[in-house]
Design a protein around this motif. Sequence first.
Motif, mmCIF file in Angstrom:
data_model
loop_
_atom_site.group_PDB
_atom_site.id
_atom_site.type_symbol
_atom_site.label_atom_id
_atom_site.label_comp_id
_atom_site.label_asym_id
_atom_site.label_seq_id
_atom_site.Cartn_x
_atom_site.Cartn_y
_atom_site.Cartn_z
ATOM 1 N N SER A 5 -5.350 1.314 10.618
ATOM 2 C CA SER A 5 -6.674 1.334 11.246
ATOM 3 C C SER A 5 -7.347 2.692 11.120
ATOM 4 C CB SER A 5 -6.549 0.936 12.715
ATOM 5 O OG SER A 5 -5.673 1.842 13.370
ATOM 6 N N ALA A 6 -6.568 3.751 10.910
ATOM 7 C CA ALA A 6 -7.145 5.097 10.826
ATOM 8 C C ALA A 6 -7.611 5.429 9.409
ATOM 9 C CB ALA A 6 -6.115 6.119 11.287
ATOM 10 N N GLY A 7 -7.680 4.451 8.519
ATOM 11 C CA GLY A 7 -8.113 4.704 7.144
ATOM 12 C C GLY A 7 -6.974 5.144 6.246
ATOM 13 N N GLU A 8 -5.750 5.104 6.762
ATOM 14 C CA GLU A 8 -4.593 5.451 5.944
ATOM 15 C C GLU A 8 -4.079 4.200 5.238
ATOM 16 O OE1 GLU A 8 -1.910 7.043 8.822
ATOM 17 O OE2 GLU A 8 -2.696 9.072 8.610
ATOM 18 N N TRP A 9 -3.487 4.415 4.087
ATOM 19 C CA TRP A 9 -2.894 3.326 3.326
ATOM 20 C C TRP A 9 -1.427 3.665 3.093
ATOM 21 C CZ3 TRP A 9 -5.312 -0.871 0.527
ATOM 22 C CH2 TRP A 9 -6.676 -1.029 0.810
ATOM 23 N N VAL A 10 -0.582 2.635 3.063
ATOM 24 C CA VAL A 10 0.840 2.821 2.768
ATOM 25 C C VAL A 10 1.146 2.013 1.518
ATOM 26 C CG1 VAL A 10 3.196 2.511 3.600
ATOM 27 C CG2 VAL A 10 1.375 3.079 5.208
ATOM 28 N N HIS A 11 1.749 2.693 0.531
ATOM 29 C CA HIS A 11 2.130 2.008 -0.704
ATOM 30 C C HIS A 11 3.425 2.617 -1.215
ATOM 31 C CE1 HIS A 11 1.440 -0.460 -4.253
ATOM 32 N NE2 HIS A 11 1.817 0.571 -4.979
ATOM 33 N N CYS A 12 4.403 1.782 -1.488
ATOM 34 C CA CYS A 12 5.714 2.208 -2.002
ATOM 35 C C CYS A 12 6.331 3.294 -1.119
ATOM 36 C CB CYS A 12 5.609 2.690 -3.444
ATOM 37 S SG CYS A 12 5.250 1.373 -4.604
ATOM 38 N N GLY A 13 6.193 3.147 0.176
ATOM 39 C CA GLY A 13 6.799 4.079 1.101
ATOM 40 C C GLY A 13 6.023 5.360 1.338
ATOM 41 N N ARG A 14 4.912 5.528 0.684
ATOM 42 C CA ARG A 14 4.114 6.742 0.876
ATOM 43 C C ARG A 14 2.876 6.410 1.704
ATOM 44 N NH1 ARG A 14 1.994 11.534 -3.010
ATOM 45 N NH2 ARG A 14 0.454 12.273 -1.537
ATOM 46 N N THR A 55 9.345 12.733 -12.455
ATOM 47 C CA THR A 55 8.393 12.023 -13.313
ATOM 48 C C THR A 55 7.340 11.338 -12.444
ATOM 49 O OG1 THR A 55 9.795 10.059 -13.330
ATOM 50 C CG2 THR A 55 10.087 11.613 -15.147
ATOM 51 N N ALA A 56 6.164 11.205 -13.000
ATOM 52 C CA ALA A 56 5.050 10.589 -12.274
ATOM 53 C C ALA A 56 5.337 9.112 -12.011
ATOM 54 C CB ALA A 56 3.767 10.736 -13.074
ATOM 55 N N LYS A 57 4.942 8.632 -10.842
ATOM 56 C CA LYS A 57 5.132 7.225 -10.474
ATOM 57 C C LYS A 57 3.927 6.412 -10.957
ATOM 58 C CE LYS A 57 7.421 6.243 -6.731
ATOM 59 N NZ LYS A 57 7.856 6.061 -5.333
ATOM 60 N N ILE A 58 3.818 6.296 -12.285
ATOM 61 C CA ILE A 58 2.634 5.704 -12.899
ATOM 62 C C ILE A 58 2.493 4.225 -12.556
ATOM 63 C CG2 ILE A 58 1.544 5.157 -15.111
ATOM 64 C CD1 ILE A 58 2.611 7.831 -16.139
ATOM 65 N N SER A 59 3.571 3.455 -12.635
ATOM 66 C CA SER A 59 3.435 2.016 -12.368
ATOM 67 C C SER A 59 3.071 1.763 -10.906
ATOM 68 C CB SER A 59 4.706 1.265 -12.757
ATOM 69 O OG SER A 59 5.801 1.727 -12.006
ATOM 70 N N ALA A 60 3.667 2.525 -9.982
ATOM 71 C CA ALA A 60 3.307 2.381 -8.565
ATOM 72 C C ALA A 60 1.855 2.784 -8.353
ATOM 73 C CB ALA A 60 4.229 3.234 -7.698
ATOM 74 N N CYS A 61 1.409 3.829 -9.051
ATOM 75 C CA CYS A 61 0.027 4.280 -8.923
ATOM 76 C C CYS A 61 -0.941 3.232 -9.473
ATOM 77 C CB CYS A 61 -0.152 5.615 -9.642
ATOM 78 S SG CYS A 61 -1.770 6.349 -9.388
ATOM 79 N N LEU A 62 -0.583 2.611 -10.589
ATOM 80 C CA LEU A 62 -1.434 1.547 -11.144
ATOM 81 C C LEU A 62 -1.592 0.408 -10.140
ATOM 82 C CD1 LEU A 62 -0.187 1.417 -14.839
ATOM 83 C CD2 LEU A 62 -2.491 2.000 -14.078
ATOM 84 N N ASP A 63 -0.480 0.011 -9.530
ATOM 85 C CA ASP A 63 -0.542 -1.044 -8.515
ATOM 86 C C ASP A 63 -1.446 -0.632 -7.353
ATOM 87 O OD1 ASP A 63 1.211 -2.552 -10.005
ATOM 88 O OD2 ASP A 63 2.977 -2.039 -8.791
ATOM 89 N N PHE A 64 -1.307 0.620 -6.924
ATOM 90 C CA PHE A 64 -2.099 1.106 -5.803
ATOM 91 C C PHE A 64 -3.584 1.157 -6.154
ATOM 92 C CE2 PHE A 64 -3.388 4.730 -2.909
ATOM 93 C CZ PHE A 64 -3.398 3.949 -1.761
ATOM 94 N N LEU A 65 -3.896 1.607 -7.379
ATOM 95 C CA LEU A 65 -5.303 1.634 -7.814
ATOM 96 C C LEU A 65 -5.892 0.228 -7.832
ATOM 97 C CD1 LEU A 65 -5.135 4.279 -10.689
ATOM 98 C CD2 LEU A 65 -6.222 4.559 -8.454
ATOM 99 N N GLU A 66 -5.111 -0.743 -8.269
ATOM 100 C CA GLU A 66 -5.594 -2.130 -8.281
ATOM 101 C C GLU A 66 -5.802 -2.655 -6.858
ATOM 102 O OE1 GLU A 66 -2.803 -4.240 -10.752
ATOM 103 O OE2 GLU A 66 -3.576 -3.297 -12.580
ATOM 104 N N ARG A 67 -4.932 -2.241 -5.932
ATOM 105 C CA ARG A 67 -5.130 -2.629 -4.523
ATOM 106 C C ARG A 67 -6.422 -2.042 -3.976
ATOM 107 N NH1 ARG A 67 -0.980 -0.630 -0.837
ATOM 108 N NH2 ARG A 67 -2.190 -1.757 0.705
ATOM 109 N N LEU A 68 -6.673 -0.778 -4.316
ATOM 110 C CA LEU A 68 -7.895 -0.134 -3.831
ATOM 111 C C LEU A 68 -9.133 -0.777 -4.447
ATOM 112 C CD1 LEU A 68 -6.796 3.606 -3.834
ATOM 113 C CD2 LEU A 68 -7.113 2.117 -1.851
ATOM 114 N N GLN A 69 -9.016 -1.195 -5.717
ATOM 115 C CA GLN A 69 -10.136 -1.888 -6.350
ATOM 116 C C GLN A 69 -10.357 -3.246 -5.675
ATOM 117 O OE1 GLN A 69 -9.780 -2.550 -10.570
ATOM 118 N NE2 GLN A 69 -11.816 -3.405 -10.740
#
Length: 194
Positions: A5-14, A55-69
Motif C-alpha cells: 500500500s505504501a507504493g513498494e513492490w516485492v519481487h523475487c524476495g526484494r 551477476t545481474a538478475k536479468i531474467s528476474a528483472c525482465l519479469d519485474f519490468l513486465e509486471r510494472l508494464q
Amino acid sequence: MLATSAGEWVHCGRVFSATEIAELCATVAWLPGLARKELAATVCEHLGWTTLTGTAKISACLDFLERLQAAGLLVLTALRPSPPRRCAPPSASAAPVAPVAEPAVHCALSALAPVSLAVVRDATRVAQWDALVARWHPLGFQGAFGYRLRYFITAGDRRLGCVLLCPVLPARWPCAISGSAGRPRPAARTWRGW
C-alpha cells in the motif's frame, strides 16, 4: 510478487521502494529504443540487483519490468521477432531411414566366427547405424558430437551390433555404447554393476 500500500513492490524476495520504482520508470522512459534484455541489464546495474555470485538478475528483472508494464507504470519496447534459424535441427533435415531387417541371433558367439568390427564411413551406413542405435539403445540416440568412430560388429555379412568410440561421451548417457578411451564414469560402473 506483491504491491504494498505504501507504493513498494516485492519481487523475487526484494522490496522495491517507491523511489526505486520511480527511478526505474524514468530509466525505461529515458532509453525507449533499448532491447528488453539490455534494458534489464541496465536496470540491474543501476539498482545493484545481483545474484550471490555478482551477476545481474536479468531474467528476474525482465519479469519485474513486465509486471510494472501490466500495472501501467511504464511502457516497454515491443518484443523483437527472433532471428530465423540458420540450420534445421538434425532430425528435421535428415531423410527418414528405411528400417533394416536384422535377423535374431540364436547361437554361441564361437559359431559366428570370425567376428570383426567394420568402420562406418558412408552417409547411408551412418544413417543406418544412427537408426539402429536409436531403436535399440535403452536411452535412445540423438546424435554424437566431436570426434567419434562408428562401427558395426559383423560376422561375415551379418550385423551383430553397433559400437561408438568417442573421447568424451554425452553427460546424459550413464553408460558407454562401448568403452571410451578413459576410465568408465562412476554412473557407468553402477549401471553395468561393476
